[in-house]
Motif scaffolding. Structure first.
Motif, PDB file in Angstrom:
ATOM      1  N   VAL A  62       0.857  -1.185   0.000  1.00 39.46           N
ATOM      2  CA  VAL A  62       0.000   0.000   0.000  1.00 39.46           C
ATOM      3  C   VAL A  62       0.899   1.242   0.000  1.00 39.46           C
ATOM      4  O   VAL A  62       1.817   1.337   0.814  1.00 39.46           O
ATOM      5  CB  VAL A  62      -0.920   0.021   1.243  1.00 39.46           C
ATOM      6  CG1 VAL A  62      -1.682   1.338   1.346  1.00 39.46           C
ATOM      7  CG2 VAL A  62      -1.893  -1.149   1.192  1.00 39.46           C
ATOM      8  N   LYS A  76       4.083  11.604  -2.093  1.00 41.32           N
ATOM      9  CA  LYS A  76       4.122  10.150  -2.075  1.00 41.32           C
ATOM     10  C   LYS A  76       5.503   9.666  -1.652  1.00 41.32           C
ATOM     11  O   LYS A  76       6.522  10.145  -2.149  1.00 41.32           O
ATOM     12  CB  LYS A  76       3.782   9.592  -3.464  1.00 41.32           C
ATOM     13  CG  LYS A  76       3.696   8.072  -3.515  1.00 41.32           C
ATOM     14  CD  LYS A  76       3.291   7.590  -4.899  1.00 41.32           C
ATOM     15  CE  LYS A  76       3.216   6.070  -4.938  1.00 41.32           C
ATOM     16  NZ  LYS A  76       2.836   5.586  -6.292  1.00 41.32           N
ATOM     17  N   GLU A 130     -14.138  10.184   3.645  1.00 37.01           N
ATOM     18  CA  GLU A 130     -13.454  11.205   2.854  1.00 37.01           C
ATOM     19  C   GLU A 130     -13.438  12.546   3.584  1.00 37.01           C
ATOM     20  O   GLU A 130     -12.487  13.316   3.484  1.00 37.01           O
ATOM     21  CB  GLU A 130     -14.119  11.363   1.489  1.00 37.01           C
ATOM     22  CG  GLU A 130     -13.366  12.284   0.541  1.00 37.01           C
ATOM     23  CD  GLU A 130     -13.929  12.284  -0.861  1.00 37.01           C
ATOM     24  OE1 GLU A 130     -13.322  12.922  -1.745  1.00 37.01           O
ATOM     25  OE2 GLU A 130     -14.981  11.633  -1.083  1.00 37.01           O
ATOM     26  N   TRP A 133     -10.727  12.342   5.970  1.00 34.59           N
ATOM     27  CA  TRP A 133      -9.473  12.389   5.209  1.00 34.59           C
ATOM     28  C   TRP A 133      -9.068  13.831   4.910  1.00 34.59           C
ATOM     29  O   TRP A 133      -7.913  14.221   5.100  1.00 34.59           O
ATOM     30  CB  TRP A 133      -9.632  11.589   3.925  1.00 34.59           C
ATOM     31  CG  TRP A 133      -8.427  11.563   3.046  1.00 34.59           C
ATOM     32  CD1 TRP A 133      -8.206  12.300   1.933  1.00 34.59           C
ATOM     33  CD2 TRP A 133      -7.263  10.739   3.206  1.00 34.59           C
ATOM     34  NE1 TRP A 133      -6.987  12.001   1.388  1.00 34.59           N
ATOM     35  CE2 TRP A 133      -6.393  11.051   2.147  1.00 34.59           C
ATOM     36  CE3 TRP A 133      -6.886   9.780   4.141  1.00 34.59           C
ATOM     37  CZ2 TRP A 133      -5.142  10.425   1.989  1.00 34.59           C
ATOM     38  CZ3 TRP A 133      -5.648   9.168   3.984  1.00 34.59           C
ATOM     39  CH2 TRP A 133      -4.800   9.488   2.917  1.00 34.59           C
ATOM     40  N   VAL A 149      -2.231   5.175   2.130  1.00 36.13           N
ATOM     41  CA  VAL A 149      -3.163   5.680   1.118  1.00 36.13           C
ATOM     42  C   VAL A 149      -3.930   4.505   0.536  1.00 36.13           C
ATOM     43  O   VAL A 149      -3.413   3.751  -0.285  1.00 36.13           O
ATOM     44  CB  VAL A 149      -2.424   6.450   0.001  1.00 36.13           C
ATOM     45  CG1 VAL A 149      -3.417   6.975  -1.028  1.00 36.13           C
ATOM     46  CG2 VAL A 149      -1.606   7.593   0.591  1.00 36.13           C
ATOM     47  N   VAL A 150      -5.166   4.331   0.980  1.00 35.05           N
ATOM     48  CA  VAL A 150      -6.020   3.236   0.508  1.00 35.05           C
ATOM     49  C   VAL A 150      -7.166   3.824  -0.319  1.00 35.05           C
ATOM     50  O   VAL A 150      -7.457   5.016  -0.216  1.00 35.05           O
ATOM     51  CB  VAL A 150      -6.585   2.419   1.691  1.00 35.05           C
ATOM     52  CG1 VAL A 150      -5.450   1.781   2.483  1.00 35.05           C
ATOM     53  CG2 VAL A 150      -7.421   3.296   2.607  1.00 35.05           C
ATOM     54  N   PRO A 151      -7.808   3.009  -1.157  1.00 33.84           N
ATOM     55  CA  PRO A 151      -8.944   3.521  -1.942  1.00 33.84           C
ATOM     56  C   PRO A 151     -10.032   4.101  -1.042  1.00 33.84           C
ATOM     57  O   PRO A 151     -10.420   3.488  -0.048  1.00 33.84           O
ATOM     58  CB  PRO A 151      -9.444   2.267  -2.682  1.00 33.84           C
ATOM     59  CG  PRO A 151      -8.251   1.374  -2.749  1.00 33.84           C
ATOM     60  CD  PRO A 151      -7.493   1.605  -1.482  1.00 33.84           C
ATOM     61  N   ILE A 152     -10.501   5.283  -1.397  1.00 32.67           N
ATOM     62  CA  ILE A 152     -11.550   5.929  -0.611  1.00 32.67           C
ATOM     63  C   ILE A 152     -12.898   5.293  -0.924  1.00 32.67           C
ATOM     64  O   ILE A 152     -13.322   5.220  -2.073  1.00 32.67           O
ATOM     65  CB  ILE A 152     -11.583   7.442  -0.893  1.00 32.67           C
ATOM     66  CG1 ILE A 152     -10.297   8.102  -0.368  1.00 32.67           C
ATOM     67  CG2 ILE A 152     -12.808   8.099  -0.246  1.00 32.67           C
ATOM     68  CD1 ILE A 152     -10.219   9.587  -0.623  1.00 32.67           C
ATOM     69  N   GLN A 153     -13.561   4.796   0.115  1.00 35.44           N
ATOM     70  CA  GLN A 153     -14.876   4.184   0.000  1.00 35.44           C
ATOM     71  C   GLN A 153     -15.857   4.958   0.881  1.00 35.44           C
ATOM     72  O   GLN A 153     -15.527   6.025   1.396  1.00 35.44           O
ATOM     73  CB  GLN A 153     -14.799   2.721   0.425  1.00 35.44           C
ATOM     74  CG  GLN A 153     -13.757   1.920  -0.325  1.00 35.44           C
ATOM     75  CD  GLN A 153     -13.547   0.548   0.270  1.00 35.44           C
ATOM     76  OE1 GLN A 153     -14.263   0.106   1.166  1.00 35.44           O
ATOM     77  NE2 GLN A 153     -12.547  -0.160  -0.214  1.00 35.44           N
ATOM     78  N   PHE A 156     -13.642   3.465   5.468  1.00 32.56           N
ATOM     79  CA  PHE A 156     -12.496   2.593   5.297  1.00 32.56           C
ATOM     80  C   PHE A 156     -11.593   2.725   6.519  1.00 32.56           C
ATOM     81  O   PHE A 156     -11.887   3.474   7.455  1.00 32.56           O
ATOM     82  CB  PHE A 156     -11.725   2.940   4.017  1.00 32.56           C
ATOM     83  CG  PHE A 156     -11.400   4.406   3.860  1.00 32.56           C
ATOM     84  CD1 PHE A 156     -10.148   4.900   4.193  1.00 32.56           C
ATOM     85  CD2 PHE A 156     -12.356   5.296   3.371  1.00 32.56           C
ATOM     86  CE1 PHE A 156      -9.847   6.244   4.051  1.00 32.56           C
ATOM     87  CE2 PHE A 156     -12.059   6.653   3.210  1.00 32.56           C
ATOM     88  CZ  PHE A 156     -10.800   7.123   3.566  1.00 32.56           C
ATOM     89  N   GLU A 171      -6.920  -9.204   2.010  1.00 33.33           N
ATOM     90  CA  GLU A 171      -8.355  -9.448   2.150  1.00 33.33           C
ATOM     91  C   GLU A 171      -8.608 -10.494   3.233  1.00 33.33           C
ATOM     92  O   GLU A 171      -7.715 -11.234   3.627  1.00 33.33           O
ATOM     93  CB  GLU A 171      -8.934  -9.957   0.831  1.00 33.33           C
ATOM     94  CG  GLU A 171      -8.769  -9.000  -0.331  1.00 33.33           C
ATOM     95  CD  GLU A 171      -9.237  -9.618  -1.636  1.00 33.33           C
ATOM     96  OE1 GLU A 171      -9.758 -10.753  -1.616  1.00 33.33           O
ATOM     97  OE2 GLU A 171      -9.077  -8.967  -2.677  1.00 33.33           O
TER      98      GLU A 171
END
Length: 211
Positions: A62, A76, A130, A133, A149-153, A156, A171
């Motif tokens: 990640v 980053k 978000e 965030w 930094v993970v996918p924004i859902q 999360f 997972e």
């Protein structure tokens, strides 16, 4: 009523030698294995058999970000991971921030106060959104941390570390697409992982919780 079953061909496997029991998530299991669920169909009132693929248990790297003082921007990380040496103790803070807009401004001010007063080395947040965030990126205290930094859902989990570590995601069996997020590093010459997970309560599903 809810229960978890395994594919019938797995039951036919030979038992391993000795007293060691095979784990449902052991490497010997086939990647194509299915997890079978018996769930009550509300329309028919009968038990319905459904399945989904076994989760991918291989950790995926990640990316992370840090606040660059020169550019005054979140930047980053380029994979710089340094061992943590000569530490006598580490502080860990974990907090479920609650997926709700109820008195959001008061709550987030209180959360940030807790972080600043406790000054943790690692932070695990669940039910992050978000909105949280964006607020985190504007807070002064967060600029002292490396942030996963993970996918924004809809919501999360995220982790923060005072040290440059490698974050991973893997997972696990979940009805809501949840995952295990962890930071890995060498602490006093010992390989160590700090993990963050948001478990599902499903307090009516005894078999699921047991599994």
């Amino acid at each position: 009523k809810f229960s978890i079953l395994r594919k019938s061909n797995q039951l036919k496997k030979k038992k391993p030698m000795g007293n060691k029991k095979s784990s449902p998530n052991s490497d010997s299991d086939s990647d194509s294995e299915k997890v079978w669920i018996l769930r009550l169909d509300k329309n028919t009132g009968k038990m319905k058999k459904v399945s989904y693929d076994k989760p991918n248990l291989r950790p995926q790297p990640v990316p992370s970000e840090y606040f660059d003082q020169k550019s005054q921007k979140w930047t980053k990380c380029k994979g710089e991971v340094r061992p943590i040496k000569d530490v006598k103790q580490l502080k860990l803070l974990t907090y479920n921030l609650l997926l709700s807009k109820f008195k959001f401004e008061q709550r987030i001010a209180y959360f940030w106060k807790i972080v600043q007063e406790s000054d943790p080395d690692f932070i695990c947040f669940q039910e992050f959104t978000e909105v949280y965030w964006n607020a985190l990126k504007e807070s002064a205290w967060a600029k002292n941390y490396y942030v996963s930094v993970v996918p924004i859902q809809k919501h999360f989990t995220i982790m923060l570390s005072k040290y440059p570590v490698q974050f991973y995601l893997t997972e696990f069996i979940s009805h809501q697409g949840r995952y295990i997020l962890f930071a890995e590093s060498s602490i006093n010459a010992e390989k160590t992982a700090v993990m963050c997970v948001h478990l599902e309560s499903r307090f009516h599903d005894y078999d699921y919780r047991t599994h």
